[in-house]
Structures are given as C-alpha cells and as structure tokens.
Scaffold this active site. Structure first.
Site, short mmCIF file in Angstrom:
data_model
loop_
_atom_site.label_atom_id
_atom_site.label_comp_id
_atom_site.label_asym_id
_atom_site.label_seq_id
_atom_site.Cartn_x
_atom_site.Cartn_y
_atom_site.Cartn_z
NE ARG A 98 -2.23 -1.16 3.58
CZ ARG A 98 -2.31 -0.39 4.65
NH1 ARG A 98 -3.04 0.71 4.62
NH2 ARG A 98 -1.66 -0.70 5.75
NE ARG B 234 -1.20 6.77 8.65
CZ ARG B 234 -1.04 6.37 9.90
NH1 ARG B 234 -0.88 7.26 10.86
NH2 ARG B 234 -1.06 5.11 10.20
NE ARG C 245 18.12 -9.81 8.55
CZ ARG C 245 19.39 -9.59 8.22
NH1 ARG C 245 20.10 -10.53 7.60
NH2 ARG C 245 19.96 -8.45 8.52
NE ARG D 176 12.42 -2.05 16.38
CZ ARG D 176 11.23 -2.61 16.34
NH1 ARG D 176 10.19 -1.87 16.00
NH2 ARG D 176 11.04 -3.88 16.59
CD GLU E 231 14.72 -4.23 17.17
OE1 GLU E 231 14.05 -3.67 18.07
OE2 GLU E 231 14.20 -4.70 16.15
CE1 TYR F 179 6.41 -9.55 12.98
CE2 TYR F 179 4.32 -8.87 12.01
CZ TYR F 179 5.27 -8.77 13.01
OH TYR F 179 5.07 -7.92 14.05
CG ASP G 28 1.05 -7.63 13.91
OD1 ASP G 28 2.23 -7.57 14.33
OD2 ASP G 28 0.58 -6.82 13.07
C1 LIG Z 1 10.70 -7.72 17.11
C2 LIG Z 1 9.25 -8.07 17.01
C3 LIG Z 1 8.30 -7.13 17.35
C4 LIG Z 1 6.94 -7.46 17.28
N1 LIG Z 1 6.04 -6.49 17.60
C5 LIG Z 1 4.73 -6.80 17.56
C6 LIG Z 1 3.76 -5.79 17.88
O1 LIG Z 1 4.09 -4.64 18.19
N2 LIG Z 1 2.45 -6.15 17.84
C7 LIG Z 1 2.03 -7.41 17.49
O2 LIG Z 1 0.82 -7.67 17.48
N3 LIG Z 1 2.93 -8.37 17.19
C8 LIG Z 1 4.26 -8.11 17.21
N4 LIG Z 1 5.19 -9.07 16.90
C9 LIG Z 1 4.71 -10.44 16.59
C10 LIG Z 1 4.56 -11.33 17.84
O3 LIG Z 1 5.82 -11.48 18.46
C11 LIG Z 1 4.00 -12.69 17.41
O4 LIG Z 1 2.71 -12.52 16.89
C12 LIG Z 1 3.88 -13.70 18.54
O5 LIG Z 1 5.07 -13.83 19.26
C13 LIG Z 1 3.53 -15.06 17.97
O6 LIG Z 1 3.30 -15.97 19.03
P1 LIG Z 1 3.66 -17.50 18.85
O7 LIG Z 1 3.14 -18.17 20.06
O8 LIG Z 1 3.21 -18.02 17.53
O9 LIG Z 1 5.26 -17.57 18.79
P2 LIG Z 1 6.35 -17.32 19.91
O10 LIG Z 1 6.00 -16.13 20.72
O11 LIG Z 1 7.65 -17.32 19.23
O12 LIG Z 1 6.26 -18.61 20.83
C14 LIG Z 1 6.75 -19.87 20.42
C15 LIG Z 1 7.33 -20.56 21.65
O13 LIG Z 1 7.64 -21.92 21.30
C16 LIG Z 1 8.80 -22.31 21.98
N5 LIG Z 1 9.39 -23.44 21.25
C17 LIG Z 1 9.77 -23.46 19.95
N6 LIG Z 1 10.21 -24.68 19.62
C18 LIG Z 1 10.10 -25.47 20.72
C19 LIG Z 1 10.39 -26.83 20.99
N7 LIG Z 1 10.83 -27.66 20.04
N8 LIG Z 1 10.18 -27.29 22.26
C20 LIG Z 1 9.70 -26.47 23.24
N9 LIG Z 1 9.39 -25.17 23.02
C21 LIG Z 1 9.59 -24.68 21.77
C22 LIG Z 1 9.66 -21.06 21.99
O14 LIG Z 1 10.60 -21.11 23.05
C23 LIG Z 1 8.63 -19.95 22.15
O15 LIG Z 1 8.50 -19.57 23.50
C24 LIG Z 1 6.54 -8.76 16.90
C25 LIG Z 1 7.50 -9.71 16.53
C26 LIG Z 1 8.84 -9.36 16.57
C27 LIG Z 1 9.86 -10.38 16.13
#
Ligand SMILES: Cc1cc2nc3c(=O)[nH]c(=O)nc-3n(C[C@H](O)[C@H](O)[C@H](O)COP(=O)(O)OP(=O)(O)OC[C@H]3O[C@@H](n4cnc5c(N)ncnc54)[C@H](O)[C@@H]3O)c2cc1C
Length: 369
Positions: free
Chosen positions: A171, A175, A246, A276, A300, A348, A350
């Site tokens: 997009r 703004r 990354r 940042r 970061e 990716y 949220d």
């Molecule tokens: C830098 C950054 C900034 C972000 N900012 C935002 C934001 O501002 N707003 C927003 O809405 N979203 C944001 N996000 C996205 C957000 O982090 C994700 O949506 C969220 O973490 C996804 O949750 P999840 O449970 O799928 O994964 P995760 O949070 O990664 O959880 C997965 C878990 O599985 C565990 N795991 C993996 N493999 C194994 C294994 N084999 N055995 C045991 N445990 C295991 C890991 O240790 C981890 O704790 C951001 C992401 C990043 C990288």
C-alpha cells in the site's frame, strides 16, 4: 491420552485454554524458562520498568472478538504507538505523514498540495514494479525512498531493496494528514501488568499442565494430538535444509532520566548499524517516573539467524518459499500434528492474528474430534 501443545507463546496458550475449557487435558511445554514466547515482558529489578525482552510489542487489532478475548485475561491501558525517525541529524514523524513531508522538504503544504507535490516525484509510469525498490519509487519518490526506506530495508533484511519482491510494499505508505498514530486499528492498548501475566492467566486452568525448560524433543509420551508452535523445519530435524530467519541483538543501555522522549526511534541510515532504539519506560506512560530515575534502553541490530540464535523474522525470499512448500507437503502428512503460530507456519503474524488463528484451529480440532 492428552494433547501436547509445544510453545507457551500466545499460539500455544490460547489453544491449550480452548481445549481445556472443552474438557481436554493438555501438556504445554516450552524450552524457555518463561511464558509468552517473544511477547515476554518482565519488570526490571533495578528500575521497576516493564521490559519488552524480545523487542517492542504493541497490541492492536480490528477484531473485536480477539480484543474481548485478551481483555478477559488482563487489564489493558490506552496506548497509542508513535514512532519517530532520526535522519541526517534531524527528527521526523512516522509513518510518513503531512508533517514528515513538510519537515523533510521544508514546505508548508496543505494535504492536496502535498499530494500534487509527491505525485510529481513518484515514478507512476513504471508498469510492473518488480522489486521493493521499484514499488517504493512508485509510491514515495526518490528522496523519501532513499532517506527513509532504503537503508532501513538493507539493515533489517540484509538484502538490497532491488532484490526484495514488490509485494512487501503493498500500500501507499504515505498519509496526507497529521495523523501520526503508527497503527490505525480501532482497538489498541498495552497490558497493565505485561504480556507474560496475560499468558499466565490464559494457562491457569486445572486441565493444563505446564512444563517450562522442556523441549518437545525430550518428551517420551504418546499424545492424542500435537499442536506445534515451534519452527516447522526443526520439527523435521532440518531434513530438507533450513528456512532462513533474521535474528535480533539488543544492546542494553542504562542511564538516568528520559533518554529519547519516545518509545521507539528509528534510524533508517545504513551508516548507523542499528535499526532502532527502544526506551521501555515509554510503553507505560501511566506509571509515574521522575527524570532522576533509571531508564532502560535497547539498541536493536538485525542479522542473519545462525543455528542457536533465536528466530525472529521469517525472510520468505524465493528459495525459502520453495523450501517452505516442501516442508508444508510433509506437514500435511502428519495427521496427528497441527502446525501453528509464526514459527510453525513460517510467517510474520501479529499477536491478534496469532490469537485469532489459534481460536480457529482449536475450534476445528474440537469439531473433528
Ligand atoms: C521484534 C518483534 C516485534 C513485534 N512487535 C509486535 C507488535 O508490536 N504487535 C504485534 O501484534 N505483534 C508483534 N510481533 C509479533 C509477535 O511477536 C508474534 O505474533 C507472537 O510472538 C507469535 O506468538 P507464537 O506463540 O506463535 O510464537 P512465539 O512467541 O515465538 O512462541 C513460540 C514458543 O515456542 C517455543 N518453542 C519453539 N520450539 C520449541 C520446541 N521444540 N520445544 C519447546 N518449546 C519450543 C519457543 O521457546 C517460544 O517460547 C513482533 C515480533 C517481533 C519479532
């Protein structure tokens, strides 16, 4: 037999809760020593500031059901994310808005004048933009692209913008108003006691057993079903090769007072090695702090993930997409495992999408059962 949920991030926690509420016993394992995955927050013992340990996380959504769901498990405080950028020694407003345009070009344009002005700069003639660079030039023109997008993209992705697909920038990222809210979703907020408390509350159920510091690979138990939110390629022991991610490094600075006056300051210039700076105290503006108190700041840095590093952002270039489809074919054959979350689906997403998807996956599973 019970269900195993791998990962105690939002994906795993929501699935375990939904299953538990419908009477299914679950074992949740996470190899880390804390809950909430990459959304983990914890209070710094010296300053009392709530730290976003894996980078800044702001909750924003257009999905009312998801908003109501998270609010069941913790109090949210009003929070509007505002981001600034330092470019060539000057501070600008982000996302690029009328203020940024007027600051950057030293003008005093009205919305319509700014539209006409930018229109003369953009390369609309480009019939089919192939790369991120083409697309950015088509949307914002050369000057804004070079100062705000080019360097940031190189640092964030480790790839030249001309080698990234145009689809990344879908997009028009401009703004023509003075609205500088980073997100435009109707529901936005910051959990009063952090994300980890919310995940803890989600997992608080008599039918859920939680085991931290426990990798899925260590388990020796038969399960009725597995919900796996770990990395897809890891599940298959990287048999077909590694998907690229990354990773991030955070350099912590502790000082007194207010370091930068805002939660996030971007540094798009590729001569500056970090992308940042985050100052955590600004994620909780309702918590009174004096300028004599300690502040905690993260610089970061983004780089290629190597074995042993935490995977943050899936890269999803052409080769990854090919490898991903091969892993997805394998995943389809694993009838007793459902791959979920940002790592299990290699995309990716949220937090709100993560939660919405997990609610959907649990519903589908319970309907099949
Ligand atoms: C830098 C950054 C900034 C972000 N900012 C935002 C934001 O501002 N707003 C927003 O809405 N979203 C944001 N996000 C996205 C957000 O982090 C994700 O949506 C969220 O973490 C996804 O949750 P999840 O449970 O799928 O994964 P995760 O949070 O990664 O959880 C997965 C878990 O599985 C565990 N795991 C993996 N493999 C194994 C294994 N084999 N055995 C045991 N445990 C295991 C890991 O240790 C981890 O704790 C951001 C992401 C990043 C990288």
């Amino acid at each position: 037999m019970r269900v195993c949920v791998v990962g105690a991030g939002f994906s795993g926690a929501v699935i375990a809760r939904e299953l538990a509420e419908s009477g299914t016993n679950c074992l949740v394992v996470d190899e880390r020593g804390h809950l909430a995955g990459n959304c983990h927050t914890e209070r710094d013992s010296d300053s009392g500031i709530m730290i976003h340990s894996y980078g800044p996380h702001i909750f924003h959504t257009a999905d009312q059901d998801v908003w109501e769901y998270v609010n069941r498990f913790g109090d949210f405080m009003p929070f509007r994310h505002q981001v600034k950028a330092t470019v060539n020694g000057k501070v600008y407003s982000l996302p690029i808005n009328l203020h940024t345009i007027n600051q950057f070009f030293g003008t005093c344009l009205s919305p319509q004048e700014a539209k006409d002005f930018i229109d003369q700069k953009v390369q609309r003639g480009m019939i089919e933009p192939k790369s991120f660079e083409d697309q950015a030039l088509r949307f914002v023109g050369k000057e804004i692209y070079e100062e705000f997008f080019r360097g940031y993209t190189i640092k964030q992705w480790g790839v030249q913008p001309k080698d990234l697909p145009a689809s990344i920038l879908k997009r028009l990222p401009l703004r023509f108003s003075y609205d500088d809210n980073y997100f435009d979703h109707p529901f936005q907020g910051m959990p009063k006691d952090g994300y980890t408390k919310i995940v803890k509350n989600i997992l608080q159920h008599e039918k859920i057993e939680l085991r931290l510091n426990c990798a899925f690979e260590e388990l020796d138990e038969e399960f009725e079903h597995i919900f796996y939110s770990g990395p897809l390629d890891r599940y298959f022991r990287y048999d077909l090769g590694r998907l690229t991610y990354r990773t991030l490094d955070f350099e912590e600075i502790r000082t007194v007072g207010d370091f930068q006056g805002v939660a996030v300051m971007n540094y798009p210039d590729d001569r500056i090695p970090f992308t940042r700076i985050t100052e955590h105290r600004h994620f909780a503006p309702w918590e009174e702090r004096s300028d004599k108190q300690l502040t905690v700041v993260y610089r970061e840095y983004s780089r290629e993930q190597k074995p042993g590093d935490i995977p943050y952002y899936p890269v999803r270039l052409l080769n990854d997409k090919k490898l991903l489809s091969r892993y997805q074919e394998r995943a389809k054959m694993e009838m007793s495992t459902t791959f979920v979350g940002r790592l299990g689906t290699y995309q990716y997403i949220d937090m709100d999408t993560t939660i919405g998807n997990s609610l959907e996956e649990s519903k589908n599973y319970l309907a099949r059962k």
